[in-house]
Write a protein that holds these residues in place. Sequence first.
Motif, PDB file in Angstrom:
ATOM      1  N   GLY A  57       0.804  -1.143   0.071  1.00 52.25           N
ATOM      2  CA  GLY A  57      -0.163   0.181   0.327  1.00 52.25           C
ATOM      3  C   GLY A  57       1.466   1.395  -0.355  1.00 52.25           C
ATOM      4  O   GLY A  57       2.035   1.433  -0.273  1.00 52.25           O
ATOM      5  N   GLY A 109       4.189   0.666   2.422  1.00 47.21           N
ATOM      6  CA  GLY A 109       5.405  -0.574   1.657  1.00 47.21           C
ATOM      7  C   GLY A 109       5.884   0.498   0.067  1.00 47.21           C
ATOM      8  O   GLY A 109       7.332   0.445   0.238  1.00 47.21           O
ATOM      9  N   LEU A 128       5.655  -7.872  -0.766  1.00 49.38           N
ATOM     10  CA  LEU A 128       4.913  -8.809  -1.046  1.00 49.38           C
ATOM     11  C   LEU A 128       3.063  -8.361  -0.472  1.00 49.38           C
ATOM     12  O   LEU A 128       3.108  -7.883   0.251  1.00 49.38           O
ATOM     13  N   GLY A 163      -0.937  -0.827  -3.788  1.00 49.61           N
ATOM     14  CA  GLY A 163      -2.133   0.487  -3.538  1.00 49.61           C
ATOM     15  C   GLY A 163      -2.878   0.283  -2.909  1.00 49.61           C
ATOM     16  O   GLY A 163      -3.596   1.101  -2.134  1.00 49.61           O
ATOM     17  N   TRP A 174      -6.904   1.360  -1.874  1.00 54.39           N
ATOM     18  CA  TRP A 174      -7.567   1.968  -2.676  1.00 54.39           C
ATOM     19  C   TRP A 174      -7.842   0.856  -3.864  1.00 54.39           C
ATOM     20  O   TRP A 174      -9.055   1.038  -4.785  1.00 54.39           O
ATOM     21  N   HIS A 178      -7.711  13.130   0.287  1.00 54.71           N
ATOM     22  CA  HIS A 178      -8.330  14.228   0.701  1.00 54.71           C
ATOM     23  C   HIS A 178      -7.899  15.294   0.894  1.00 54.71           C
ATOM     24  O   HIS A 178      -8.550  16.851   0.851  1.00 54.71           O
ATOM     25  N   TYR A 203       0.739  13.377  -1.646  1.00 51.34           N
ATOM     26  CA  TYR A 203       1.081  11.887  -1.482  1.00 51.34           C
ATOM     27  C   TYR A 203       1.350  11.026  -2.487  1.00 51.34           C
ATOM     28  O   TYR A 203       2.422  11.079  -3.245  1.00 51.34           O
ATOM     29  N   VAL A 215       0.600 -13.818   1.212  1.00 49.59           N
ATOM     30  CA  VAL A 215       0.532 -13.507   2.474  1.00 49.59           C
ATOM     31  C   VAL A 215       1.340 -13.718   3.776  1.00 49.59           C
ATOM     32  O   VAL A 215       1.858 -15.317   3.525  1.00 49.59           O
ATOM     33  N   TRP A 216       1.807 -13.047   4.254  1.00 49.98           N
ATOM     34  CA  TRP A 216       2.655 -13.274   5.060  1.00 49.98           C
ATOM     35  C   TRP A 216       2.102 -13.616   6.602  1.00 49.98           C
ATOM     36  O   TRP A 216       1.024 -13.098   7.147  1.00 49.98           O
ATOM     37  N   SER A 243      -2.880   0.107   8.536  1.00 54.86           N
ATOM     38  CA  SER A 243      -3.635  -0.103   7.554  1.00 54.86           C
ATOM     39  C   SER A 243      -5.311   0.572   7.737  1.00 54.86           C
ATOM     40  O   SER A 243      -6.378  -0.410   9.550  1.00 54.86           O
TER      41      SER A 243
END
Length: 223
Positions: free
Chosen positions: A14, A17, A35, A42, A45, A55, A61, A116-117, A147
């Motif tokens: 995201g 990361g 990963l 993203g 999003w 915003h 950003y 997935v970790w 998150s």
Amino acid sequence: MGTIEADYVVVGAGAMGMAFTDALISHADVRVALLDRRHAPGGHWLDAYPFVRLHRASAFYGVASTLLGDGRAQQHGPERGLHERATAAQICAYYDSVLTERPVASGRVSFMPCYVWTDDGRCVSTISGERHNVRGPARVVNAHYLSPHIPATTMPPFAVGRGAQGSSRSTSSCEWPTHPPSTWSSGPARRRPTRASGCLTAESTPTGSAGCALGNRGCSTAR
Ligand SMILES: Cc1cc2nc3c(=O)[nH]c(=O)nc-3n(C[C@H](O)[C@H](O)[C@H](O)COP(=O)(O)OP(=O)(O)OC[C@H]3O[C@@H](n4cnc5c(N)ncnc54)[C@H](O)[C@@H]3O)c2cc1C
């Protein structure tokens, strides 16, 4: 069982990361495995409703190496004269392009989508179930602890009346549970949801674009 060979394993592609990886490879000659359980960079999003946007100004950003947007002021609409604010689609396209043109192109970053970790320090493919161990003293970077919860994938914090249901697409996958989980807030029952909450119940006028808090976009409730 596969093996990841990297100096850093960054979990989450995201905003956090991506920014971390971008800065890391700008300042250090290291190998990174980036990963994400999602299929692309993203973060949230990718799941957001299509009408959401930043915003604040796009220029503030994204990753440090690459400007998001053109740094221009908006020319039309109620925000004319104010800095542009990227939409969800623009943000996803931006991260996709940044990932390809910067980290991956550097040859030092491997992007592992749909992985997935796990708590025991492995990464597991959500598609094949294949597991990977990390070889050597790689640093594992938790890039998902901030998150946010978004309406599209989060149960609403209000009670839903018995019988409220509906979907313009698939009723079975969009029905509200009769008994909300105890983790829902105990605020006023049947508080009128707003468009911002991303969900409409039987008490409000349904639209095709409001989406469903259970994750089915385009799903609206019926009166
Ligand atoms: C509508 C909206 C507008 C916003 N506007 C702004 C703004 O203008 N400015 C601003 O600064 N912020 C804004 N935010 C806040 C925004 O959420 C954060 O800036 C940022 O996008 C959060 O990024 P993140 O990387 O922390 O989390 P996420 O985007 O959630 O990314 C985390 C990633 O980690 C992955 N992941 C989690 N656990 C694992 C695991 N175990 N294994 C593998 N992958 C995993 C997830 O799949 C996800 O892709 C906005 C948020 C919303 C909802």
